[in-house]
Design an enzyme around this catalytic site. Structure first.
Site, PDB file in Angstrom:
ATOM      1  N   ARG A  59      49.121  42.786  25.909  1.00 50.58           N
ATOM      2  CA  ARG A  59      47.716  43.012  26.283  1.00 50.58           C
ATOM      3  C   ARG A  59      46.903  41.726  26.106  1.00 50.58           C
ATOM      4  NH1 ARG A  59      44.443  45.378  22.814  1.00 50.58           N
ATOM      5  NH2 ARG A  59      45.978  46.925  22.172  1.00 50.58           N
ATOM      6  N   TYR A 112      29.969  44.056  46.009  1.00 48.27           N
ATOM      7  CA  TYR A 112      31.036  45.034  46.192  1.00 48.27           C
ATOM      8  C   TYR A 112      30.620  46.348  45.490  1.00 48.27           C
ATOM      9  CZ  TYR A 112      35.552  47.223  45.280  1.00 48.27           C
ATOM     10  OH  TYR A 112      36.575  48.111  45.166  1.00 48.27           O
ATOM     11  N   ASP A 186      32.164  35.658  42.391  1.00 48.54           N
ATOM     12  CA  ASP A 186      33.294  36.459  42.853  1.00 48.54           C
ATOM     13  C   ASP A 186      33.797  35.798  44.134  1.00 48.54           C
ATOM     14  OD1 ASP A 186      34.954  38.304  44.141  1.00 48.54           O
ATOM     15  OD2 ASP A 186      33.901  40.035  43.295  1.00 48.54           O
ATOM     16  N   LYS A 211      43.726  41.298  46.817  1.00 46.05           N
ATOM     17  CA  LYS A 211      43.418  40.925  48.198  1.00 46.05           C
ATOM     18  C   LYS A 211      44.273  39.738  48.639  1.00 46.05           C
ATOM     19  CE  LYS A 211      40.375  44.149  47.328  1.00 46.05           C
ATOM     20  NZ  LYS A 211      39.011  43.926  46.942  1.00 46.05           N
TER      21      LYS A 211
HETATM   22  C1  LIG Z   1      38.143  44.558  45.967  1.00 43.76           C
HETATM   23  C2  LIG Z   1      37.072  43.750  45.375  1.00 43.76           C
HETATM   24  C3  LIG Z   1      36.791  43.829  44.010  1.00 43.76           C
HETATM   25  C4  LIG Z   1      37.493  44.787  43.089  1.00 43.76           C
HETATM   26  O1  LIG Z   1      38.841  44.456  42.924  1.00 43.76           O
HETATM   27  P1  LIG Z   1      39.977  45.530  42.550  1.00 43.76           P
HETATM   28  O2  LIG Z   1      41.211  44.684  42.478  1.00 43.76           O
HETATM   29  O3  LIG Z   1      39.999  46.545  43.635  1.00 43.76           O
HETATM   30  O4  LIG Z   1      39.604  46.116  41.245  1.00 43.76           O
HETATM   31  C5  LIG Z   1      35.807  43.015  43.506  1.00 43.76           C
HETATM   32  N1  LIG Z   1      35.107  42.169  44.294  1.00 43.76           N
HETATM   33  C6  LIG Z   1      35.348  42.070  45.613  1.00 43.76           C
HETATM   34  C7  LIG Z   1      34.548  41.117  46.446  1.00 43.76           C
HETATM   35  C8  LIG Z   1      36.330  42.854  46.203  1.00 43.76           C
HETATM   36  O5  LIG Z   1      36.551  42.774  47.522  1.00 43.76           O
END
Ligand SMILES: *Cc1c(COP(=O)(O)O)cnc(C)c1O
Length: 415
Positions: A59, A112, A186, A211
Site C-alpha cells: 500500500r 471531470y 489534471d 486513459k
Molecule cells: C477519467 C478521468 C478522471 C478519473 O480517473 P479514473 O481513473 O476513472 O478514476 C479524472 N480526470 C479526468 C480528466 C478524467 O478523464
C-alpha cells in the site's frame, strides 16, 4: 547502471531498468507481494521510522510500482511520482493531503464529473471552501487568491468542453501571490507526451492512467507527479492513511506496457482526431466542433504554445438538439458508445447523462456543459472507417441546417 536517455520515446521503454540486475529478464518482473520480509526486527523498525529506505508493504510501495513511478517522473520532467488505484485515487489522495477545514481551493469551472462531485459534494462538507472560477481568464483569478488559498486545480484541455487554461500564466500569478500554494494540473487529456505542466510552472500533475497511459481500456489506475517532498507527503498520508487507493502490481506492469507505445499512439490519435474534427466542421448537420487543432477554435493559439500536438479528444453539437444527437449515436456501427477515453477504440458518449451526470442540471448550465454536447475519443482505427461511420450516422439521423449547408457547400467549393 540503470538506463537513461534524453528522449521521451526511449525513456518510455528503457528508463530505470537493467535486465542484468533481474536475471536477464527483458521485461521487468511483477512483484506479486503484499508484504516484504525484514532481515531483522531492527531493520523493520528503522524502515517504519523513515530512517532506512526499502519496501515494507505494497500500500506504500512495491518495486514494480517504483519502476513505473520513476518512469512517469522522467516523462513528466519531474522529481518523483506516485501510482494509485485510479485517477480519482490520485486526486483524492492528493487533495486530502493538502486541504484542511477552513482552507480554500480555487478550481476551474469545468471539471471531470467525479472530481467536481468530490469537491462540491465531498470536501465542501468537511469545511473546505471550493471556489469555481473561469481560469482561462487568469485576471479573474487574482481577486480570489487569499491567505487561506492552498490549492489551484484545473484540467487543460478540460473534460468535457475542451476549454484550455494557460498553465504558465496561472502558475506565475499564483506563485507570485504565495509560493506555497500548490498549482495542480489534471493532465489526463494530454498525457506526458503532449504537455508537461511542471515545465510551465505547475507543482503537481495528475493522470488518470486508465486513459492514454494504459491506452488499451483494460485497467483503472492513476498517477501523481511532482517534487520529492510533496509526493512523499501524499504517499505517507493521503494514500497510506486517507484513501488506501494503492495500485495493484499487475496493473503497474500493464501501464508500463502501455507507456512503450505512448508516443506512437499519441501521434496517431492526434492525426486521426484532426481529420475527424475537420470532417465534422464541414458537415452540414454539425453545429459546432471544439478541437484544439482547428484554427477557428477559441484556444487554438494557446494549444500551439503549450501542447506538442492537439490530442485525440473532440466535442461537438449537432443540429436538431439532443434528440438528434442520441439518434446519431445509436446509429453508429464501429464506434462504441462508452465512457472513458484514450483507448485504441473510438468511443463516443454524452456527458450530461453519463460522465458529468454528477453535476445537477443547474450546475451543468452554470459550468458550461451543455445538454447537447457529444464527446468523442478518437481511436487508432483507420481514419477512413471512423469517418465513414460518423458520416452514415449523421446523414441518417441529423437534420442539416439549410443556411449552414449552403455556407459549407460554398466554402467547400472554394477550397
Ligand atoms: C477519467 C478521468 C478522471 C478519473 O480517473 P479514473 O481513473 O476513472 O478514476 C479524472 N480526470 C479526468 C480528466 C478524467 O478523464
Amino acid at each position: 547502471m540503470k538506463y537513461q536517455s534524453n528522449n521521451f520515446e526511449t525513456n518510455a521503454i528503457h528508463f530505470g531498468y537493467n535486465a542484468q540486475e533481474n536475471e536477464g529478464a527483458l521485461t521487468p518482473p511483477v512483484h506479486f507481494t503484499s508484504t516484504f520480509a525484514f532481515e531483522t526486527a531492527q531493520v523493520g523498525g528503522e524502515m517504519f521510522a523513515g530512517e532506512r529506505e526499502g519496501h515494507f508493504y505494497t500500500r506504500i510501495s512495491n518495486p514494480t510500482l517504483s519502476l513505473l513511478e520513476e518512469r512517469m517522473a522522467i516523462l513528466e520532467r519531474a522529481e518523483s511520482a506516485l501510482a494509485t488505484a485510479s485517477g480519482m485515487g490520485a486526486i483524492t489522495s492528493t487533495l486530502w493531503t493538502f486541504l484542511r477545514p477552513g482552507d480554500e481551493i480555487i478550481v476551474d469551472k469545468t471539471l471531470y464529473g467525479c472530481t467536481f462531485s468530490f469537491l462540491n459534494h465531498g470536501l465542501a462538507e468537511f469545511g473546505v471552501k471550493v471556489i469555481h472560477i473561469d481560469l482561462s481568464d487568469s485576471q479573474g483569478l487574482k481577486q480570489h487568491l487569499t491567505k487561506n488559498t492552498r490549492v489551484v486545480f484545473f484540467e487543460t484541455p478540460a473534460n468535457p468542453n475542451m476549454k484550455l487554461v494557460d498553465i504558465r500564466e496561472v502558475s506565475a500569478m499564483v506563485h507570485e501571490f504565495n509560493q506555497d500554494i500548490r498549482v495542480i494540473v489534471d493532465n489526463t487529456y494530454c498525457s506526458p507526451f503532449l504537455c508537461n505542466p511542471i515545465a510551465f510552472g505547475a507543482d503537481l500533475v495528475i493522470h488518470s492512467a486508465t486513459k492514454y497511459l494504459g491506452g488499451h481500456g483494460d485497467l483503472v489506475a492513476g498517477l501523481v507527479v511532482g517534487n520529492k517532498d510533496d509526493i512523499q507527503a501524499i504517499r505517507l498520508f493521503g494514500l497510506k492513511d486517507m484513501t488506501g487507493a494503492a495500485l495493484a502490481p499487475l496493473n503497474a506492469m500493464l501501464i508500463m506496457r502501455g507507456l512503450k507505445t505512448l508516443a506512437l499512439r499519441m501521434e496517431r490519435h492526434c492525426e486521426n482526431a484532426l481529420k475527424v474534427a475537420k470532417f465534422l466542421q464541414s458537415h452540414p448537420s454539425v453545429k459546432e466542433v471544439s478541437y484544439p487543432g482547428l484554427s477557428s477554435f477559441k484556444y487554438h493559439n494557446l494549444a500551439q504554445q503549450q501542447m506538442k500536438g492537439f490530442g485525440g479528444m473532440i466535442t461537438f453539437e449537432v443540429h436538431g438538439g439532443l434528440e438528434a444527437g442520441i439518434a446519431m449515436m445509436n446509429q453508429l456501427n464501429m464506434i462504441q458508445r462508452a465512457v472513458s477515453l484514450g483507448d485504441a477504440e473510438t468511443l463516443i458518449q454524452h456527458p450530461a447523462s453519463m460522465t458529468h451526470s454528477s453535476y445537477t442540471p443547474k450546475e451543468r448550465l452554470s459550468h458550461g456543459i451543455s445538454d447537447g454536447l457529444i464527446r468523442l475519443s478518437v481511436g487508432l482505427e483507420s481514419v477512413d472507417d471512423i469517418l465513414m461511420d460518423l458520416k452514415q450516422a449523421l446523414n441518417c439521423c441529423v437534420p442539416a441546417s439549410l443556411d449552414d449547408k449552403t455556407d459549407k457547400l460554398a466554402s467547400a467549393e472554394l477550397a
